[in-house]
Write an enzyme that holds these catalytic residues in place. Structure first.
Site, PDB file in Angstrom:
ATOM      1  N   ASP A 125       1.746  -2.959   6.652  1.00  5.93           N
ATOM      2  CA  ASP A 125       1.576  -2.524   5.437  1.00  5.93           C
ATOM      3  C   ASP A 125       2.725  -1.467   5.086  1.00  5.93           C
ATOM      4  O   ASP A 125       2.833  -0.419   5.844  1.00  5.93           O
ATOM      5  CB  ASP A 125       0.254  -1.401   5.633  1.00  5.93           C
ATOM      6  CG  ASP A 125      -0.149  -0.900   4.143  1.00  5.93           C
ATOM      7  OD1 ASP A 125       0.703  -0.525   3.487  1.00  5.93           O
ATOM      8  OD2 ASP A 125      -1.361  -0.613   4.191  1.00  5.93           O
ATOM      9  N   HIS A 126       3.601  -1.595   4.202  1.00  9.04           N
ATOM     10  CA  HIS A 126       4.766  -0.822   3.893  1.00  9.04           C
ATOM     11  C   HIS A 126       4.586   0.736   3.454  1.00  9.04           C
ATOM     12  O   HIS A 126       5.222   1.482   3.240  1.00  9.04           O
ATOM     13  CB  HIS A 126       5.711  -1.537   3.103  1.00  9.04           C
ATOM     14  CG  HIS A 126       7.117  -1.381   3.169  1.00  9.04           C
ATOM     15  ND1 HIS A 126       7.376  -0.529   4.099  1.00  9.04           N
ATOM     16  CD2 HIS A 126       8.261  -1.869   2.770  1.00  9.04           C
ATOM     17  CE1 HIS A 126       8.906  -0.356   4.119  1.00  9.04           C
ATOM     18  NE2 HIS A 126       9.455  -1.480   3.453  1.00  9.04           N
ATOM     19  N   ARG A 127       3.227   0.910   3.007  1.00 12.06           N
ATOM     20  CA  ARG A 127       2.758   2.286   2.658  1.00 12.06           C
ATOM     21  C   ARG A 127       3.031   3.346   4.039  1.00 12.06           C
ATOM     22  O   ARG A 127       2.798   4.254   3.830  1.00 12.06           O
ATOM     23  CB  ARG A 127       1.691   2.280   1.920  1.00 12.06           C
ATOM     24  CG  ARG A 127       1.538   1.611   0.754  1.00 12.06           C
ATOM     25  CD  ARG A 127       0.056   1.603   0.120  1.00 12.06           C
ATOM     26  NE  ARG A 127      -0.767   0.707   0.962  1.00 12.06           N
ATOM     27  CZ  ARG A 127      -2.295   0.720   0.721  1.00 12.06           C
ATOM     28  NH1 ARG A 127      -2.966   1.385  -0.339  1.00 12.06           N
ATOM     29  NH2 ARG A 127      -2.825   0.130   1.741  1.00 12.06           N
TER      30      ARG A 127
END
Ligand code: CAO
Length: 575
Positions: free
Chosen positions: A547-549
């Site tokens: 999850d690139h967040r």
């Protein structure tokens, strides 16, 4: 300590208004300017801000009550009665800063009321053409600019007198601006998101001469009435100052006037087909809908006279999420068209299992919510495999089969300890990380009824034998349909191994709210350059989706390097 009674402020001419929303709960802390409740007349909704700081003791009115100026609406317990400034006190000289603020609040309430009641469109003839009317923002009762939150018409639209042209919103109120003329929209000057002041240009209408004359006549006939009805301070028209831009007070209310009693008070209103601006809802609800990306016309209102309430918006979001794939209809994502496949040949319709339906909904939810990146690498597991095979005899004695997946889970747990960002979740508020101090790893299991993900608990505290025993027990329970709900809860990270099946790599979907998933493909003997020669090594393809967040590319690279290193030399797992 003192208990202050808050009363209904001056309503700018409206005799009585409805309480349509109680904004707080008993015992809530209240700051000056916090909205206490929302009132609504047949022209406007308005938040009533608190003139006191303290604790809400109780409301003295209920949702749906009709109230008039001066009616007691709430009791607020204040720490210091000197802080309190009620409507009357506000007009007296009050040097304390809090009092000044309260007086300002009163002024703003009045401005909000004025905004709503004078918010009728102003048309000024365009000098060059008598058939064109430039529509300006009417007197909004404040110097502060207001946002255009909705344009209700497009170029070419035929509008009737009273049709809503656009919706404006301040931090206190929303207001529909109805058209003062019938005509055709030939130019739109304002855009959604613009900040406008009184007198800003909105659009140009092409109107017939008779329309102009009749509207102008109404305007001049009713000018003094308009002032009387919109003045906050005075009910005497003669004493009131003339507004900078006189408003035609007799302009009819917008077509979908909020108080139109078209349905029983308790029946949810169907807003399908209406413009958002025509939906009966207050500013707080419109704000919530905008924040959640909900189109108000899709929400049925359950409040008095079909008013959309906050709960209606929240319920709409909940049911849209539950609906799974169909919810794409509410997200603006074009739906895949239905196709009648039978026109091309024989077909059979097969019902999906519950697990398949759940998986489909979860996959879509995670795919749409999580910005995915997948990082690829290979681990040299030549030595790991030799060691694993050496455990075969002992495994038979113990009744445990050790597969590469046990080492992967052990390696993942160690990598998560070393890189704790992989053992986080994004908090629901989107502003915090939840750092987990436990380490449970989910394992995707392919079963005849669909994909199941049982969880190996406390993987960081277990050795290869215990992890292998867990893999066997959980995989067999999953295949036999005997997993308990607790077996599938509490995962921090997931491993999805297709190693026994094949493939060189794939991009698994993160099992949100986890932040990472490791896809494992089939190991293969490959020639690897050792600096002097190519040597045959058993290479295991690894695919880390994250999850690139929460995870940056650098974090993923370091995590994967750690994992590859420990699988390539399992002595690192004992460190
Ligand atoms: N490369 C080569 N061989 C592998 C391997 C790999 N990466 N991983 C496992 N194997 C071998 C095992 O060593 C075993 O061989 P031997 O019997 O000769 O020792 C054989 O494959 C069978 O393994 P298995 O599947 O019975 O057991 P496992 O521990 O490897 O995997 C489980 C267990 C539950 C992960 C697996 O059975 C499974 O269901 N995988 C499917 C997961 C899935 O569907 N993922 C996709 C989800 S999302 O689309």
């Amino acid at each position: 300590m003192a208990v202050e009674i808050v009363t209904v402020p001056d309503l700018g001419g409206a005799e009585s208004v409805d309480v349509i929303e109680l904004s707080l709960a008993q015992g809530d802390k209240v700051a000056i300017e916090d909205s206490l409740l929302v009132l609504e007349s047949d022209k406007a909704t308005m938040d009533v801000p608190s003139p006191h700081e303290g604790t809400l003791v109780k409301y003295l009115v209920a949702d749906g009550d009709t109230v008039k100026v001066g009616d007691a609406i709430a009791e607020i317990e204040t720490a210091d009665s000197a802080v309190a400034v009620d409507t009357e006190a506000a007009s007296a000289s009050a040097p304390a800063p809090a009092s000044e603020k309260s007086a300002e609040v009163e002024k703003e309430v009045e401005a909000a009321v004025a905004t709503k009641t004078v918010a009728e469109p102003v048309a000024e003839p365009v000098p060059e053409s008598s058939s064109e009317q430039l529509i300006l923002v009417p007197d909004i009762g404040s110097d502060n600019p207001v946002d255009v939150i909705e344009l209700s018409v497009a170029v070419g639209d035929q509008v009737e007198e009273g049709d809503t042209l656009l919706v404006l919103e301040s931090d206190k109120a929303t207001m529909d601006v109805p058209s003062s003329h019938s005509g055709i929209v030939i130019k739109i000057i304002a855009a959604e998101g613009d900040k406008l002041n009184t007198g800003s240009e909105v659009l140009v209408l092409e109107v017939s001469s008779s329309d102009i004359n009749s509207a102008d006549a109404k305007s001049s006939d009713t000018k003094s009435t308009s002032i009387e009805s919109t003045s906050i301070e005075s009910t005497e028209a003669a004493q009131a100052p003339e507004p900078a831009i006189p408003a035609p007070a007799s302009a009819p209310a917008p077509k979908a006037a909020p108080l139109a009693q078209s349905q029983p008070a308790t029946a949810p209103a169907d807003n399908e087909g209406k413009a958002s601006s025509d939906v009966y809802a207050g500013p707080a609800v419109r704000l919530l809908a905008r924040e959640l990306g909900v189109s108000l016309e899709k929400v049925s209102g359950s409040g008095p006279r079909g008013r959309v309430q906050k709960d209606d918006v929240n319920d709409y979001v909940k049911s849209a999420l539950k609906a799974g794939p169909a919810s794409a209809a509410g997200t603006g994502i074009p739906l895949v068209p239905a196709v009648d496949f039978s026109q091309f040949g024989e077909i059979e319709t097969i019902a999906m299992s519950k697990i398949q339906k759940l998986t489909a909904a979860n996959m879509q939810r995670n795919w749409l919510n999580v910005p995915h990146v997948t990082h690829f690498d290979e681990a040299d597991i030549t030595d790991l495999e030799a060691f694993r095979k050496s455990l075969k005899d002992e495994g038979e004695k113990r009744g445990i089969k050790v597969t590469p997946v046990a080492f992967l889970i052990k390696g993942l747990a160690a990598a998560m300890q070393a890189h704790p960002e992989f053992n986080r979740s994004l908090a629901a508020d989107g502003e915090h990380f939840i750092q987990k101090r436990y380490c449970n790893i989910g394992m995707a299991v392919d079963t005849p009824r669909g994909l199941m993900v049982p969880v190996i608990k406390d993987a960081n505290e277990k050795g290869i034998w215990d992890i292998s025993a867990d893999i066997m027990a959980l995989a067999s329970s999953a295949r036999d349909g005997k997993l308990k709900p607790g077996d599938m809860q509490g995962g921090c990270f997931t491993v999805s191994s297709l190693g026994a099946i094949g493939g060189m790599g794939f991009t698994p979907i993160v099992n949100s709210p986890e932040v990472g998933i490791l896809g494992v493909s089939k190991s293969q003997m490959k020639p690897v350059w050792n600096g002097t020669e190519f040597v045959p090594r058993l290479m295991l393809p690894l695919c880390l989706s994250y999850d690139h967040r929460v995870i940056n590319g650098g974090d993923a690279g370091r995590f994967m390097t750690h994992l590859v290193k420990s699988l390539s030399d399992i002595r690192h797992l004992s460190l």
